[in-house]
Every structure is written in structure tokens, then in C-alpha cells.
Design an enzyme around this catalytic site. Sequence first.
Site, PDB file in Angstrom:
ATOM      1  N   PHE A 125      34.433  38.588  36.682  1.00  0.00           N
ATOM      2  CA  PHE A 125      33.595  39.734  37.027  1.00  0.00           C
ATOM      3  C   PHE A 125      32.713  40.149  35.853  1.00  0.00           C
ATOM      4  O   PHE A 125      31.565  40.538  36.048  1.00  0.00           O
ATOM      5  CB  PHE A 125      34.452  40.917  37.500  1.00  0.00           C
ATOM      6  CG  PHE A 125      33.694  41.858  38.381  1.00  0.00           C
ATOM      7  CD1 PHE A 125      33.373  41.484  39.670  1.00  0.00           C
ATOM      8  CD2 PHE A 125      33.283  43.092  37.919  1.00  0.00           C
ATOM      9  CE1 PHE A 125      32.651  42.339  40.498  1.00  0.00           C
ATOM     10  CE2 PHE A 125      32.562  43.951  38.738  1.00  0.00           C
ATOM     11  CZ  PHE A 125      32.249  43.574  40.027  1.00  0.00           C
ATOM     12  N   LYS A 306      44.746  49.653  45.587  1.00  0.00           N
ATOM     13  CA  LYS A 306      44.380  48.665  46.611  1.00  0.00           C
ATOM     14  C   LYS A 306      44.869  47.274  46.210  1.00  0.00           C
ATOM     15  O   LYS A 306      45.136  46.426  47.065  1.00  0.00           O
ATOM     16  CB  LYS A 306      42.884  48.674  46.872  1.00  0.00           C
ATOM     17  CG  LYS A 306      42.000  48.341  45.666  1.00  0.00           C
ATOM     18  CD  LYS A 306      41.649  46.886  45.563  1.00  0.00           C
ATOM     19  CE  LYS A 306      40.822  46.605  44.323  1.00  0.00           C
ATOM     20  NZ  LYS A 306      40.465  45.182  44.195  1.00  0.00           N
TER      21      LYS A 306
END
Length: 447
Positions: A125, A306
Site C-alpha cells: 500500500f 474490520k
Amino acid sequence: MKGQVLLEPPLMNWSNHHPPPVCFSTKTSKTSLRLQTLPLEPTLSNISAKARSFSLTVPPLSPETPQSIELDQTISDSDSSRDRRKVVRLAWEKLVRWSRTWRSRSRPDVLQRTHKVVVLGGGSFGTALSAHVASRKPDLQVYMLLRDPVVCHSINHKHLNCKYFPQHKLPENVIATTDPKSALLGADYCLHAVPVQFSCVFLEGIADYVDPCLPFVSLSKGLELNTLRTMSQIIPQALRNPRQPFIALSGPSFALELMNKLPTAMVVASKDKNLANAAQQLLASSNLRISTSSDVTGVEIAGALKNVLAIAAGIVEGMNLGNNSMAALVAQGCSEIRWLATKMGAKPETLTGLSGMGDIMLTCFVNLSRNRTVGVRLGSGEKLDEILSSMNQVAEGVSTAGAVVALAQKYNVQMPVLTAVARIIDNELTPEKAVRELMTLPQVEEV
């Protein structure tokens, strides 16, 4: 009446308001049309035998006939459809005009005034964001601060991250270095992409080179295992500067799709509205939509939890428990995240947005998710140590799971699904037993 065709009325009395029956006649010698009116009380005696042989009985021609109603309805539906399309078209045109006006009034000077951006970490990322920012402005210097000299050499000489994106060319204004001083000197923004569990030590090592006014945009999602700290707490404390400008970046975003310039939407959150707007202008492009938020807590907690829920979803997939189980588990997990986040001060609407439901859906249901992959392999019977040793990227949910349980106890929130994940990771519970215990929990009212 040669060639005459009569329309024979039914054998009944005609009411006065009905139109009279008609007789259409054609002549073979000439092309003509003759309209003949018959008496209001027609009988079979009015019609010759020869003419009756060509007769056809039809119902009275009344505005109330089903055929007339159906025709009127068709016309009405057509008009209604045109009206609906017009309303939709006008609404869309209004939205486009508003968008153009908003863009014309926005201030793109942040990108113009930015000359150097430093990215901490060379993972997937961090690399994707480096390439994205560098492509926004050709003369912008984007420095990547790395630990691996091999990856550093690959980026500088081949314009490739040989470890994570060996097939994707990086912009030539992406520069890699292992020297924190040269990377941070004169930087206008810092994108932090170091995994949460290693962030504190890493930041403490470079603190002397960090400008106290340098804005940090955190890409890292998770909770520090022993301290339960979020990145908004770790960064200023590790840098020994409680006023270090901080922005959290989160949302449904796989690095590979960002590298491929596919449409993506994320959110930047900061307590300083101007800082959030600046980060938005720096990052937003034609393929990356950036929203702003002031709810740093909600964005960070949703982004951290999450990952744990994604492991649970992967376990369900690995055990082949079916779609019903998957839907029930994710719904329950979403409720647990909401319970804890709101207890910690998050806004409920944040949890239904990009950093909440958006990120949860992506991470729980798509195979590119590292955390989901860990869960799938756990549900298939593999051991956690074997799974982690075979991965070249960090699955933050593994470390975050234990911190979630501690937070749940601290804030007195019941979180059965996420607690079960933590116990499976700690090898205190098998996936099969966890499912049995979850299914036998008391039946309660949904909230």
C-alpha cells in the site's frame, strides 16, 4: 350492394347514448368509401341474406370498452415514463453542474505548493500511494524510506518494487532511500505505511529528523497489542510531539487496484478541518475520490476491527459453512464493531460509510484480502504459524484480535464473534468448537 361488408350489431336494444352502428362499403369499379347509417333498432330483417353471409358481430363502440381502457392506460404509462426519464435527466444534470461549480471553487494550490512527500514503508500500500502521488505532479519528489536495500536498488534503477509489484512501473520521480535524514529533509507531507506493531520503534528511530509541523497521513490500520493505542496516539507519542499534525486515511482500497488506476474512494479524517481538506487536495484525482471527516476515532476503530472480522469471514469460508452463515456472521460482527466504536466516542454514521461498511465488505468478501486469506486457511485446518511464515505481508488482524478483546473488557461491550477469533488465534479454541459455541449463545433481541 356489390362488395358490401356489414358490421352486424348484437341482437339487443341500443341505448340512445351509443353511437349508431356503421356500414362500410367499397365498389370494385371505383376506389371509394361510403358510410351508411342504419336504424337505431336494427333487426336481422334489415339485412339481406346475401349481406348477412358477410356479417361480423362486434360489441358496441363505447369509451368504456376494455380495448379503449387499455389504450388509454398505454398512453398514460408512456407519458409517465417520459416524465420519470425527464426527472432523472434533470436531477443528473443538476448534480453535474453542482460538481463543476464545486471543482471550480476548490483550491488546488495544495498540490502546487507541495514539492516533496515522504512515504514511510515500502509495502504494497505504501508503494501504491507513492506511485499515485508521484503521478499527480511530474516534478514532485516522492521519497520512500525503506529498510531493505535490495528493494531500494530495484526502485531507483528499474523503477519497480521487486518484492510487491514486480510488473508495475513506478513513476521516475519516486526515489527510494534507507537514509531517514535525506528522506525527511524538506518534506511537506509524510505518508506513514509501517505496520502498527512496528510503528513505535520505527518512529522513535527517526524522531530527530521529523519536523514538528510535518503532517502525518497514517495508512496503517490496527491497534497496538500491549497498549491498545491507535496510530493517532502512537505517532505523536513516539515522536515526542503531542501537536504533530495527524490525518487518518482509510476506506475500501486494495493496493493492486490502486496501482492499476481503477476507481477507488477513501476518507481522510482529522480533528483539524483545514488539514483534512489539504490531504484531500493532495490525494484526490480522477481515479481516487477522497471524502473528509472529523471522526478520527470512528475511522481508526472501524479500520482496525474490520481486519479481525475479515479473519472470521475467512474461517466461515474455509469451513464451507455456506452463505447463510457468512451473512449472519458479518452482520453480527458489524454490530459488535458499532457497539465498541460508539462507546469509544465514534459517530454511528462513520461506521456506515467508506471506512466502516465499505472497508468491511471489501475485506470480508474479496480474495485479495490478507486477513480473509488467513481465516480461510485457519478454517481449512492449517496452523497459524505455518500460515504466517508463508506470507510476505503483514495481516494486521492477527495482532489486533487480542487488543480488541482487551478493549471490549475495558468498555464493557460483549463481542462474541471477534472474541472467538482471538481465542482461535491463541489456539485456545478450534474453529469447529467456536461455531458450536456461537450457535448456542442465548437468543436475544436484535439491537
